[in-house]
Design a protein around this motif. Structure first.
Motif, PDB file in Angstrom:
ATOM      1  N   GLU A   1       5.066  -2.439  -4.228  1.00  0.00           N
ATOM      2  CA  GLU A   1       3.998  -2.512  -5.231  1.00  0.00           C
ATOM      3  C   GLU A   1       2.823  -1.628  -4.813  1.00  0.00           C
ATOM      4  OE1 GLU A   1       3.251  -4.332  -8.268  1.00  0.00           O
ATOM      5  OE2 GLU A   1       5.431  -4.188  -8.307  1.00  0.00           O
ATOM      6  N   ALA A   2       2.486  -1.643  -3.531  1.00  0.00           N
ATOM      7  CA  ALA A   2       1.400  -0.790  -3.038  1.00  0.00           C
ATOM      8  C   ALA A   2       1.739   0.680  -3.227  1.00  0.00           C
ATOM      9  CB  ALA A   2       1.134  -1.082  -1.565  1.00  0.00           C
TER      10      ALA A   2
ATOM     11  N   VAL B   1      -5.867  -3.104  -3.606  1.00  0.00           N
ATOM     12  CA  VAL B   1      -5.335  -1.738  -3.638  1.00  0.00           C
ATOM     13  C   VAL B   1      -5.606  -1.026  -4.967  1.00  0.00           C
ATOM     14  CG1 VAL B   1      -3.184  -0.395  -3.617  1.00  0.00           C
ATOM     15  CG2 VAL B   1      -3.627  -2.099  -1.831  1.00  0.00           C
ATOM     16  N   PRO B   2      -5.300  -1.605  -6.128  1.00  0.00           N
ATOM     17  CA  PRO B   2      -5.547  -0.880  -7.380  1.00  0.00           C
ATOM     18  C   PRO B   2      -7.013  -0.516  -7.582  1.00  0.00           C
ATOM     19  CG  PRO B   2      -4.115  -2.773  -7.773  1.00  0.00           C
ATOM     20  CD  PRO B   2      -4.663  -2.925  -6.388  1.00  0.00           C
ATOM     21  N   GLU B   3      -7.901  -1.490  -7.328  1.00  0.00           N
ATOM     22  CA  GLU B   3      -9.318  -1.263  -7.587  1.00  0.00           C
ATOM     23  C   GLU B   3      -9.926  -0.256  -6.623  1.00  0.00           C
ATOM     24  OE1 GLU B   3      -8.218  -5.340  -9.073  1.00  0.00           O
ATOM     25  OE2 GLU B   3      -7.789  -4.128  -7.303  1.00  0.00           O
TER      26      GLU B   3
ATOM     27  N   PHE C   1      -9.007  11.256   3.013  1.00  0.00           N
ATOM     28  CA  PHE C   1      -9.505   9.967   3.481  1.00  0.00           C
ATOM     29  C   PHE C   1      -8.358   8.978   3.307  1.00  0.00           C
ATOM     30  CE2 PHE C   1     -11.961   6.000   2.627  1.00  0.00           C
ATOM     31  CZ  PHE C   1     -12.693   5.946   3.808  1.00  0.00           C
ATOM     32  N   ALA C   2      -7.869   8.396   4.391  1.00  0.00           N
ATOM     33  CA  ALA C   2      -6.676   7.553   4.335  1.00  0.00           C
ATOM     34  C   ALA C   2      -6.972   6.189   3.726  1.00  0.00           C
ATOM     35  CB  ALA C   2      -6.099   7.370   5.739  1.00  0.00           C
ATOM     36  N   VAL C   3      -6.082   5.726   2.857  1.00  0.00           N
ATOM     37  CA  VAL C   3      -6.156   4.386   2.290  1.00  0.00           C
ATOM     38  C   VAL C   3      -4.880   3.649   2.681  1.00  0.00           C
ATOM     39  CG1 VAL C   3      -6.424   2.981   0.219  1.00  0.00           C
ATOM     40  CG2 VAL C   3      -7.499   5.239   0.341  1.00  0.00           C
ATOM     41  N   ILE C   4      -5.060   2.473   3.275  1.00  0.00           N
ATOM     42  CA  ILE C   4      -3.935   1.706   3.808  1.00  0.00           C
ATOM     43  C   ILE C   4      -3.929   0.323   3.168  1.00  0.00           C
ATOM     44  CG2 ILE C   4      -2.928   0.739   5.915  1.00  0.00           C
ATOM     45  CD1 ILE C   4      -4.457   2.968   7.447  1.00  0.00           C
TER      46      ILE C   4
ATOM     47  N   VAL D   1      -1.856   5.066  -2.030  1.00  0.00           N
ATOM     48  CA  VAL D   1      -2.098   4.665  -0.647  1.00  0.00           C
ATOM     49  C   VAL D   1      -1.231   5.532   0.255  1.00  0.00           C
ATOM     50  CG1 VAL D   1      -2.730   2.302  -1.215  1.00  0.00           C
ATOM     51  CG2 VAL D   1      -0.347   2.850  -0.692  1.00  0.00           C
ATOM     52  N   ASP D   2      -1.695   5.728   1.469  1.00  0.00           N
ATOM     53  CA  ASP D   2      -0.970   6.568   2.419  1.00  0.00           C
ATOM     54  C   ASP D   2      -0.056   5.745   3.318  1.00  0.00           C
ATOM     55  OD1 ASP D   2      -2.437   9.246   1.956  1.00  0.00           O
ATOM     56  OD2 ASP D   2      -4.062   7.822   2.245  1.00  0.00           O
TER      57      ASP D   2
END
Length: 384
Positions: free
Chosen positions: A82-83, A330-332, A49-52, A88-89
């Motif tokens: 940082e991301a 992003v972190p959460e 599942f992609a996270v952007i 993240v992808d």
């Protein structure tokens, strides 16, 4: 601007206990119920599942009391890297082209500064590169740039103050300085209030493609745009990288009907050979029947929006067949996803959005009408 906050459904009044006939949701819990449904269907949602990351580690909401949204300058090399510290992808960012044909990364149509107490603004695309880079902090030590301000949706103009600032950057700099493991979701940014002729669109897209083809190397790339003609033309100009059409999915109405529904988005993609749709997340819950329609059209589906800061809303989209989400926190959200979604251990590389791999990985579960009804009743306040 509304406060963006990563929350649990159980923290939202009236949403933690929803009674559906024959389903004891109050006892099981919303997420546990969803997991049960997924297990009963088999491995329908077991793929990656992609996270952007939205504009890197998240957009800057300067008027929000949530300090996480002023942590690091959006659309900057620092924010992208940082991301990259989280799973993240891709990172998503906005690309415009200066008057001297240099692709730069900046979201707003106008850039603001203040000199001798007077606020002035210029259209970003009317600037030459040298002038654009004079705004905000500078790369050269000891050099001061022009104060950088931002116009809010309510008309107020405020200082662009963040906890960790960084200079404005070009697309070339992003390729050269950002962690090479990260894919880039390059949004082709245009002003909704302007009419673009094909010649002008072609000039802009050729400038972007020149940089991409020279510096992308093996980095995964996808293009996306709200501008239908630009998205179609980008698909026509090249076939190396996938092109996604950005849409509000009917949550807002425009004069161009191609932007007004998921059905129109599917038509546009099929007519021009685009590979996917990026929709406002609320549309998934308002029009859930559109998801199987998109899948049947052999298109990938990503979403964006403030609803993607709610872990349960993200997980529900995963179950419904959405292939990935663009997020600010992003972190959460990456932590919540790692807790809710089992990632196959055999594939820890960046999710491939450039082929059928992603579409095949996250197949659409066959929800019953009652289950769809449950999903719609689960987060109605958040959707509104």
């Amino acid at each position: 601007m509304a406060l963006l906050k990563a929350v649990r459904v159980s923290d939202v009044p009236t949403l933690d206990v929803v009674v559906v006939p024959d389903i004891d949701v109050g006892a099981v819990g919303a997420v546990a119920w969803a997991k049960q449904q997924q297990q009963q269907r088999g491995a329908g949602g077991a793929g990656r599942f992609a996270v952007i990351g939205h504009r890197g580690k998240g957009m800057n909401a300067l008027s929000s009391p949530d300090r996480r949204l002023q942590e690091v300058k959006e659309n900057s090399v620092r924010s992208f890297n940082e991301a990259a510290r989280f799973p993240v992808d891709y990172v998503e960012f906005d690309v415009q082209v200066t008057k001297d044909a240099c692709p730069i990364i900046f979201h707003d149509n106008f850039i603001y500064t203040q000199q001798q107490g007077k606020v002035s603004d210029k259209r970003v695309t009317d600037l030459h590169l040298e002038e654009f880079l004079q705004y905000g902090p500078q790369n050269k030590e000891g050099k001061n740039g022009k104060p950088l301000l931002r116009k809010m949706k309510d008309g107020r103009i405020v200082n662009w103050d963040v906890q960790s600032d960084d200079p404005l950057c070009t697309l070339q700099e992003a390729f050269e300085k950002v962690n090479p493991r990260l894919g880039f979701n390059v949004e082709l940014k245009f002003d909704d209030n302007l009419v673009y002729q094909e010649e002008e669109l072609s000039r802009i897209l050729h400038a972007i493609l020149k940089v991409v083809f020279e510096y992308a190397k093996d980095r995964p790339i996808i293009f996306s745009s709200f501008q239908p003609d630009a998205a179609q033309l980008m698909r026509k100009l090249q076939s190396t990288y996938p092109v996604y059409f950005l849409t509000n999915g009917g949550t807002e109405i425009y004069t161009d009907v191609r932007r007004n529904s998921l059905e129109e988005a599917v038509k546009l993609c099929l007519a021009s050979g685009m590979q996917g749709i990026v929709s406002e997340a609320r549309a998934m819950f308002r029009f859930p029947a559109a998801i199987p329609m998109i899948k049947e059209a052999d298109l990938s589906l990503l979403t964006y929006g403030t609803l993607n800061n709610v872990p349960e809303a993200v997980y529900m989209q995963h179950l419904m067949g959405v292939n990935g989400v663009i997020v600010d926190l992003v972190p959460e959200i990456t932590k919540a996803i790692s807790d809710l979604i089992i990632v196959p251990q055999t594939d820890m590389e960046t999710v491939d959005l450039s082929s059928k791999a992603l579409k095949d990985a996250t197949s659409t579960p066959n929800f019953t009408r009652r289950e769809i009804s449950f999903l719609l009743r689960l987060i109605p306040e958040l959707v509104q």
